[in-house]
Design a protein around this motif. Structure first.
Motif, PDB file in Angstrom:
ATOM      1  N   ALA A  37      44.495  43.507  30.978  1.00 27.32           N
ATOM      2  CA  ALA A  37      44.514  42.271  31.765  1.00 27.32           C
ATOM      3  C   ALA A  37      45.447  41.247  31.129  1.00 27.32           C
ATOM      4  N   ALA A  38      45.450  41.181  29.785  1.00 28.56           N
ATOM      5  CA  ALA A  38      46.332  40.246  29.100  1.00 28.56           C
ATOM      6  C   ALA A  38      47.794  40.656  29.249  1.00 28.56           C
ATOM      7  N   LEU A  39      48.062  41.951  29.284  1.00 29.90           N
ATOM      8  CA  LEU A  39      49.435  42.444  29.392  1.00 29.90           C
ATOM      9  C   LEU A  39      49.997  42.292  30.799  1.00 29.90           C
ATOM     10  N   MET A  40      49.223  42.736  31.804  1.00 31.56           N
ATOM     11  CA  MET A  40      49.744  42.829  33.165  1.00 31.56           C
ATOM     12  C   MET A  40      49.235  41.736  34.092  1.00 31.56           C
ATOM     13  N   GLY A  41      48.314  40.906  33.613  1.00 28.81           N
ATOM     14  CA  GLY A  41      47.713  39.885  34.467  1.00 28.81           C
ATOM     15  C   GLY A  41      46.312  40.291  34.869  1.00 28.81           C
ATOM     16  N   ASP A  42      45.449  39.318  35.022  1.00 24.33           N
ATOM     17  CA  ASP A  42      44.046  39.567  35.329  1.00 24.33           C
ATOM     18  C   ASP A  42      43.909  40.189  36.710  1.00 24.33           C
ATOM     19  N   PRO A  43      43.356  41.425  36.817  1.00 22.31           N
ATOM     20  CA  PRO A  43      43.204  42.062  38.124  1.00 22.31           C
ATOM     21  C   PRO A  43      42.323  41.261  39.085  1.00 22.31           C
ATOM     22  N   ALA A  44      41.451  40.388  38.546  1.00 21.02           N
ATOM     23  CA  ALA A  44      40.589  39.582  39.415  1.00 21.02           C
ATOM     24  C   ALA A  44      41.403  38.643  40.294  1.00 21.02           C
ATOM     25  N   ARG A  45      42.637  38.378  39.903  1.00 17.28           N
ATOM     26  CA  ARG A  45      43.480  37.484  40.692  1.00 17.28           C
ATOM     27  C   ARG A  45      44.196  38.209  41.828  1.00 17.28           C
ATOM     28  N   LEU A  46      44.104  39.532  41.859  1.00 13.74           N
ATOM     29  CA  LEU A  46      44.742  40.291  42.922  1.00 13.74           C
ATOM     30  C   LEU A  46      43.868  40.300  44.169  1.00 13.74           C
ATOM     31  N   PRO A  47      44.445  40.084  45.355  1.00 16.63           N
ATOM     32  CA  PRO A  47      43.675  40.321  46.585  1.00 16.63           C
ATOM     33  C   PRO A  47      43.229  41.778  46.618  1.00 16.63           C
ATOM     34  N   GLY A  48      42.129  42.053  47.297  1.00 19.55           N
ATOM     35  CA  GLY A  48      41.570  43.396  47.293  1.00 19.55           C
ATOM     36  C   GLY A  48      42.565  44.486  47.642  1.00 19.55           C
ATOM     37  N   HIS A  49      43.392  44.280  48.680  1.00 17.82           N
ATOM     38  CA  HIS A  49      44.322  45.325  49.097  1.00 17.82           C
ATOM     39  C   HIS A  49      45.431  45.540  48.065  1.00 17.82           C
ATOM     40  N   GLU A  50      45.698  44.539  47.225  1.00 17.62           N
ATOM     41  CA  GLU A  50      46.749  44.675  46.229  1.00 17.62           C
ATOM     42  C   GLU A  50      46.306  45.481  45.010  1.00 17.62           C
ATOM     43  N   ARG A  51      45.036  45.875  44.986  1.00 16.97           N
ATOM     44  CA  ARG A  51      44.560  46.706  43.879  1.00 16.97           C
ATOM     45  C   ARG A  51      45.036  48.150  44.018  1.00 16.97           C
ATOM     46  N   ASN A  52      45.573  48.493  45.187  1.00 19.20           N
ATOM     47  CA  ASN A  52      46.127  49.837  45.366  1.00 19.20           C
ATOM     48  C   ASN A  52      47.605  49.824  44.984  1.00 19.20           C
TER      49      ASN A  52
END
Length: 276
Positions: free
Chosen positions: A135-150
């Motif tokens: 999360a520190a390297l690539m950015g916190d996944p919690a900030r991604l909209p749900g569809h952007e997790r793919n």
């Protein structure tokens, strides 16, 4: 959804997950017996506010993806995972669907890699779990909209990974590898409705996807060397290896640097959330 029961279950199971799961050194003064809400949110890739609302019964109808993410972060057994789905008013995923459960053995592996940036994806390249260093390297996944997790959707329909530096040829090579890997998953799980919806969206929205899909290529996305422009520590060039967990059909993505290099020093600086 049995809102109060769902929230109580999440809180109860959160209390039994060790702080080490969030990359924390055990000991010190902690009011929470297990994970804090913020730590669970980070592991599950959702916001801390949403975890709070779920636990307090103020959020209704969490999606199957959210329930699965919580089940993975909470390290639930198969029976507990099914129970959480039913408390959410959802049917647990059947045997013909893409596996999204992270097994205890994979969790143990992640526990031993707390100093390494690691993320876990399912066979469709949907992010299931990311450790604090990732999360520190690539950015916190919690900030991604749900569809952007793919990852396939993000690279074919979105902006890709914004911190990764890519030449046009790098991007085309990654797109080809992801689509070939997705075709392999589609052959293995032909009746998965979530995968079917993803394929339909990609075909209708991306001419590049349609071109790659119609080529019939089948394969796996395995490894790469990536240059990452990080806003806090600068540029890092890292090895990105993808390990496949055969029985669970998961992809474990691991970022490492060659020892005793500037890249390794910069990667080591990412040990705190403040360095995101």
């Amino acid at each position: 959804m049995a809102k109060a029961e769902f929230g109580q279950a999440v809180r109860r199971w959160r209390d039994r997950v060790p702080p080490e799961a969030a990359g924390l050194v055990p000991g010190g003064h902690r009011r929470a017996a297990g994970l804090r809400r913020e730590e669970l949110a980070m592991l599950a890739g959702i916001s801390a506010d949403y975890v709070t609302r779920l636990e307090q019964g103020r959020a209704t109808h969490p999606s199957g993806q959210i329930v699965e993410a919580l089940a993975g972060a909470l390290r639930l057994s198969g029976a507990e995972r099914e129970h959480l789905f039913r408390l959410a008013g959802l049917a647990p995923p059947g045997p013909g669907t893409v596996p999204t459960r992270i097994s205890p053995s994979v969790h143990r592996l992640l526990d031993r890699l707390t100093g390494t940036a690691v993320a876990v994806y399912d066979a469709t390249w949907t992010l299931l779990l990311a450790n604090p260093r990732y999360a520190a390297l690539m950015g916190d996944p919690a900030r991604l909209p749900g569809h952007e997790r793919n990852g396939v959707r993000r690279n074919l329909l979105g902006q890709g990974d914004s911190r990764v530096r890519q030449t046009p040829e790098d991007r085309r090579r990654l797109e080809a590898a992801l689509v070939a890997d997705l075709r392999t998953a589609a052959a293995r799980y032909p009746d998965d409705p979530r995968l079917g919806s993803l394929l339909a969206e990609l075909r209708s929205g991306s001419a590049r996807f349609a071109e790659l899909w119609d080529s019939g290529a089948v394969g796996t996305h395995e490894s790469a060397r990536k240059t990452i422009d990080h806003p806090a520590v600068g540029t890092l060039t890292l090895d990105c290896d993808v390990l496949t967990v055969a029985g669970d059909d998961l992809r474990v993505m691991v970022y490492t640097a060659e020892p005793h290099t500037e890249d390794a020093e910069r990667l080591a600086l990412l040990g705190t959330p403040a360095r995101e």
